[in-house]
Design a protein around this motif. Structure first.
Motif, PDB file in Angstrom:
ATOM      1  N   ILE A 227       0.854  -1.192   0.000  1.00  0.00           N
ATOM      2  CA  ILE A 227       0.000   0.000   0.000  1.00  0.00           C
ATOM      3  C   ILE A 227       0.889   1.240   0.000  1.00  0.00           C
ATOM      4  O   ILE A 227       0.688   2.170  -0.772  1.00  0.00           O
ATOM      5  CB  ILE A 227      -0.927  -0.007   1.236  1.00  0.00           C
ATOM      6  CG1 ILE A 227      -1.864  -1.218   1.175  1.00  0.00           C
ATOM      7  CG2 ILE A 227      -1.705   1.301   1.334  1.00  0.00           C
ATOM      8  CD1 ILE A 227      -2.595  -1.486   2.481  1.00  0.00           C
ATOM      9  N   LEU A 251       1.277  -8.480  12.000  1.00  0.00           N
ATOM     10  CA  LEU A 251       0.266  -8.830  10.992  1.00  0.00           C
ATOM     11  C   LEU A 251      -1.068  -8.825  11.719  1.00  0.00           C
ATOM     12  O   LEU A 251      -1.276  -9.613  12.650  1.00  0.00           O
ATOM     13  CB  LEU A 251       0.565 -10.208  10.389  1.00  0.00           C
ATOM     14  CG  LEU A 251      -0.551 -10.846   9.541  1.00  0.00           C
ATOM     15  CD1 LEU A 251      -0.868 -10.015   8.314  1.00  0.00           C
ATOM     16  CD2 LEU A 251      -0.157 -12.281   9.145  1.00  0.00           C
ATOM     17  N   ASP A 253      -5.266  -8.587  11.111  1.00  0.00           N
ATOM     18  CA  ASP A 253      -6.456  -8.535  10.248  1.00  0.00           C
ATOM     19  C   ASP A 253      -6.078  -8.371   8.784  1.00  0.00           C
ATOM     20  O   ASP A 253      -6.740  -7.646   8.030  1.00  0.00           O
ATOM     21  CB  ASP A 253      -7.383  -7.387  10.680  1.00  0.00           C
ATOM     22  CG  ASP A 253      -7.836  -7.530  12.124  1.00  0.00           C
ATOM     23  OD1 ASP A 253      -7.999  -8.680  12.583  1.00  0.00           O
ATOM     24  OD2 ASP A 253      -8.011  -6.495  12.792  1.00  0.00           O
ATOM     25  N   GLY A 254      -5.006  -9.037   8.352  1.00  0.00           N
ATOM     26  CA  GLY A 254      -4.640  -9.025   6.951  1.00  0.00           C
ATOM     27  C   GLY A 254      -3.724  -7.899   6.522  1.00  0.00           C
ATOM     28  O   GLY A 254      -3.269  -7.873   5.378  1.00  0.00           O
ATOM     29  N   TYR A 255      -3.450  -6.954   7.409  1.00  0.00           N
ATOM     30  CA  TYR A 255      -2.528  -5.856   7.109  1.00  0.00           C
ATOM     31  C   TYR A 255      -1.247  -6.045   7.916  1.00  0.00           C
ATOM     32  O   TYR A 255      -1.288  -6.550   9.041  1.00  0.00           O
ATOM     33  CB  TYR A 255      -3.168  -4.500   7.443  1.00  0.00           C
ATOM     34  CG  TYR A 255      -4.324  -4.155   6.526  1.00  0.00           C
ATOM     35  CD1 TYR A 255      -4.124  -3.360   5.403  1.00  0.00           C
ATOM     36  CD2 TYR A 255      -5.613  -4.637   6.780  1.00  0.00           C
ATOM     37  CE1 TYR A 255      -5.183  -3.050   4.552  1.00  0.00           C
ATOM     38  CE2 TYR A 255      -6.670  -4.329   5.929  1.00  0.00           C
ATOM     39  CZ  TYR A 255      -6.444  -3.536   4.822  1.00  0.00           C
ATOM     40  OH  TYR A 255      -7.479  -3.237   3.979  1.00  0.00           O
ATOM     41  N   PHE A 256      -0.130  -5.642   7.349  1.00  0.00           N
ATOM     42  CA  PHE A 256       1.139  -5.822   8.052  1.00  0.00           C
ATOM     43  C   PHE A 256       2.115  -4.714   7.663  1.00  0.00           C
ATOM     44  O   PHE A 256       2.043  -4.147   6.573  1.00  0.00           O
ATOM     45  CB  PHE A 256       1.756  -7.185   7.717  1.00  0.00           C
ATOM     46  CG  PHE A 256       2.084  -7.356   6.249  1.00  0.00           C
ATOM     47  CD1 PHE A 256       3.343  -7.022   5.756  1.00  0.00           C
ATOM     48  CD2 PHE A 256       1.126  -7.828   5.359  1.00  0.00           C
ATOM     49  CE1 PHE A 256       3.635  -7.159   4.409  1.00  0.00           C
ATOM     50  CE2 PHE A 256       1.426  -7.961   3.990  1.00  0.00           C
ATOM     51  CZ  PHE A 256       2.680  -7.628   3.528  1.00  0.00           C
ATOM     52  N   GLU A 257       3.021  -4.447   8.607  1.00  0.00           N
ATOM     53  CA  GLU A 257       4.175  -3.603   8.281  1.00  0.00           C
ATOM     54  C   GLU A 257       5.342  -4.520   7.958  1.00  0.00           C
ATOM     55  O   GLU A 257       5.417  -5.637   8.462  1.00  0.00           O
ATOM     56  CB  GLU A 257       4.514  -2.690   9.471  1.00  0.00           C
ATOM     57  CG  GLU A 257       5.654  -3.156  10.354  1.00  0.00           C
ATOM     58  CD  GLU A 257       5.263  -4.345  11.222  1.00  0.00           C
ATOM     59  OE1 GLU A 257       4.125  -4.857  11.107  1.00  0.00           O
ATOM     60  OE2 GLU A 257       6.121  -4.791  12.024  1.00  0.00           O
ATOM     61  N   LEU A 276       3.632  -0.644   4.448  1.00  0.00           N
ATOM     62  CA  LEU A 276       2.358  -1.201   4.881  1.00  0.00           C
ATOM     63  C   LEU A 276       1.831  -2.030   3.725  1.00  0.00           C
ATOM     64  O   LEU A 276       1.682  -1.528   2.604  1.00  0.00           O
ATOM     65  CB  LEU A 276       1.363  -0.087   5.238  1.00  0.00           C
ATOM     66  CG  LEU A 276      -0.008  -0.570   5.732  1.00  0.00           C
ATOM     67  CD1 LEU A 276       0.108  -1.214   7.119  1.00  0.00           C
ATOM     68  CD2 LEU A 276      -1.011   0.587   5.795  1.00  0.00           C
ATOM     69  N   MET A 278      -0.754  -5.615   2.489  1.00  0.00           N
ATOM     70  CA  MET A 278      -1.946  -6.377   2.845  1.00  0.00           C
ATOM     71  C   MET A 278      -1.890  -7.755   2.204  1.00  0.00           C
ATOM     72  O   MET A 278      -1.247  -7.954   1.180  1.00  0.00           O
ATOM     73  CB  MET A 278      -3.213  -5.636   2.430  1.00  0.00           C
ATOM     74  CG  MET A 278      -3.390  -5.466   0.937  1.00  0.00           C
ATOM     75  SD  MET A 278      -4.844  -4.456   0.538  1.00  0.00           S
ATOM     76  CE  MET A 278      -6.154  -5.528   1.134  1.00  0.00           C
ATOM     77  N   ILE A 279      -2.532  -8.704   2.857  1.00  0.00           N
ATOM     78  CA  ILE A 279      -2.689 -10.035   2.286  1.00  0.00           C
ATOM     79  C   ILE A 279      -3.867  -9.968   1.329  1.00  0.00           C
ATOM     80  O   ILE A 279      -4.995  -9.704   1.757  1.00  0.00           O
ATOM     81  CB  ILE A 279      -2.977 -11.083   3.386  1.00  0.00           C
ATOM     82  CG1 ILE A 279      -2.029 -10.930   4.562  1.00  0.00           C
ATOM     83  CG2 ILE A 279      -2.978 -12.490   2.798  1.00  0.00           C
ATOM     84  CD1 ILE A 279      -0.613 -11.287   4.277  1.00  0.00           C
TER      85      ILE A 279
END
Lengths: 282, 282
Positions: A227, A251, A253-257, A276, A278-279
Motif C-alpha cells: 500500500i 500482521l 487482520d490481513g494488514y502488516f508492516e 504497509l 496487505m494479504i
C-alpha cells in the motif's frame, strides 16, 4: 585556423548496466519526464514496486541537482504498474539549503500508478553525532546461503526480477523449503547480477526486492501488495554485497508492516525501510 | 395541522474537548479547508507537528466519508507552524472500494508548512490473518511513573502541550533526571488531560507527542526537528490510557529515525510510527 578533419572517436568502454538502462528518464517538458518501464524487473506479470520507485526517483533527482540523495521517500501504490511508457511528473514543493521536498506522480496510460512524496539532500554533507544501537545480524556468507528461485510464489510464474539480482537467503529461511518458520524475518544478501555497484538511489529498489517476510508466518503464499513504502537512505553504500534484514512484527487482520534494514559491505547501515502491505484474498 | 409553538430546546451537555476544538476545520471551497491553529499545543514557540498533522487529517477525512481511518499518513515538515489560521488543501488522488489515497498541503500566510500523502480506509472492515510477534513492554503503572514537566528542553520555555496531555514516563528514563541512559528508548503512558478518549485520528498526534527518544543518547538537549513522519494506524483504540514506546536505533551524522509503537488499554497495538529527524545545531 585548424583544418577541418574527421576524427575517429573511441567510444568509452562503459556498457550500460541493466538498472541504469531500465530506470533512464527523458525530460519531456517542464516538470515532466518519461521512462520506458521494462518487464525485466517483473514479479510475475507486474514490475517490482521498488523498481518503479527508483525510476521516479531518477526523475525527481534531476529537478534538484544540489540535493542528489533520497533522504526519505514515500510512495503510495495506486494500481499495478506494467511494462511500457510511464509519465513521471515532478513538482518541487520547497528547496532549502540542506533539503529539498518534492512530490511526484507516476502514470501509465493516463492512470496514476504511484503517488510519491520525497525529501532529497546531500548525504556527503551530513554532520553531527552518531550513536548506533544495532549490529547487523551474523548470517552465513553469500556462498553458504541459498539462491532465490526465479519463480513467483505460486511456484509457476517466472519472476524476471530474480535474474536482475543475485539474492542469497539465510538457510534458516523456512519459506525457501516450504516450511515457514513462524518468525517473520528474512535475512540475506543481494547485489545486481551484472556487477553494477549499489548507490543511494538503487537502495530504493533493493528495499523492496526481497521476498516478503510475512511469508514466514503464512501457511500459503500469495499476493501481498504494497500500500505504502517509505525508504530512508542513510549513507551512500560502499561497493560489494548488501546485507538485508526484513521483519514483520504486526500482521493484524490481513494488514502488516515490513521493516527493512540494509547494510553495505563495510557493515554500515545504509538504508531503513517500512512498508504497509496487505494479504490479498481474491 | 399542528399549531406553531415555541419549544425550549435543551442543549446537550457535551462540552467540546480541547483536541476537537483545536483541530476543527471549516470547508471553505472545493478541496479547501481552514483551521484555527492554537498555541495550546506548542512546544516552546511552535505547535507540535503531530497536532498540525491531526488537523490536516480531519480535513482529509471529510473528503472520503466512506474511508474514515488513517491507515498510513506521511507528512514532510517544510517550515515551523505557528498559531493562527491555516489553509488545508486536499486532493483525492484515487478512491477505491477499500482504500482512498489523498494528498494535502497545510499552508499559513501563503507558505507551505506540511506536505502530506495519506491512504485512508475503514479499520472496522479489515479482515485476514493475524500474527503478532511483540508483547508491549512491562513498565510501572501510570501512578508509579513520572510526569513530564511542562518545560521545553532548554529548561525554561513553557511547552503548552504538556497541559493538554497527561504523560507519565517510565522512571528508567534517564533524561528526566538529567542522566541520559545511553539507550535511546522512552517508555510511558499518555492520554488527553481533559478526559477525551483516544480515537484513530488522535493517534496521529500521540505518535509525535512524547519526548524524543534520541535525548537518551545526547549529552545535551536541543531542537530535533522532524523532517518526515509516517504513522500507520492499525486499530481503533479502546478508551483509557495509551502505552507508548519510542526508540531510536540509528543516529548517524546528526540524522536519526524514531520508531513509535502505541498500545491501547487492552494491550492491543493500535499504531506504529517512524520519523526521520535531525539534530539541529544553529
Amino acid at each position: 585556423v585548424r583544418p577541418a578533419s574527421i576524427v575517429a572517436v573511441r567510444m568509452p568502454d562503459t556498457p550500460t548496466h541493466e538498472f541504469d538502462a531500465d530506470t533512464a528518464v527523458t525530460h519531456t517538458a517542464a516538470g515532466h519526464y518519461q521512462a520506458e518501464i521494462t518487464d525485466r524487473w517483473n514479479i510475475g506479470a507486474n514490475p517490482n514496486g521498488g523498481y518503479l520507485l527508483a525510476a521516479a526517483a531518477r526523475a525527481i533527482a534531476q529537478e534538484v541537482p544540489n540535493h542528489p540523495d533520497p533522504f526519505t521517500v514515500t510512495a503510495h501504490y495506486l494500481r499495478p504498474g506494467e511494462a511500457g511508457t510511464a509519465d513521471i511528473s515532478v513538482e518541487v514543493v520547497r528547496t532549502g539549503r540542506k533539503l529539498a521536498t518534492l512530490r511526484s506522480t507516476v502514470s501509465q496510460g493516463g492512470k496514476g500508478k504511484l503517488e510519491i512524496l520525497a525529501t532529497f539532500g546531500d548525504l556527503a554533507d551530513a554532520t553531527g553525532p552518531t550513536a548506533v544501537a544495532v549490529v547487523r545480524p551474523t548470517i552465513p556468507p553469500p556462498a553458504d546461503c541459498l539462491p532465490r528461485a526465479p519463480f513467483n510464489s505460486d511456484g509457476f510464474t517466472i519472476s524476471n526480477m530474480a535474474y536482475r539480482t543475485e539474492t542469497r537467503l539465510d538457510p534458516a529461511t523456512g519459506w525457501l523449503t516450504g516450511k515457514p518458520s513462524g518468525v517473520a524475518t528474512i535475512n540475506g544478501w543481494t547485489r545486481f547480477a551484472d556487477g553494477r555497484e549499489p548507490d543511494a538511489l538503487s537502495l530504493l529498489f533493493f528495499a523492496d526486492s526481497l521476498p516478503p517476510a510475512v511469508f514466514e508466518v503464512l501457511d500459503g503464499t500469495g499476493w501481498v501488495p504494497t500500500i505504502e513504502l517509505t525508504v530512508h537512505v542513510r549513507k551512500r553504500p560502499a561497493p560489494g554485497w548488501l546485507q538485508a534484514r526484513m521483519t514483520t512484527r504486526y500482521l493484524m487482520d490481513g494488514y502488516f508492516e515490513e521493516d527493512g534494514e540494509i547494510w553495505d559491505s563495510t557493515g554500515t547501515l545504509v538504508c531503513q525501510s517500512r512498508q504497509l502491505g496487505m494479504i490479498f484474498r481474491p
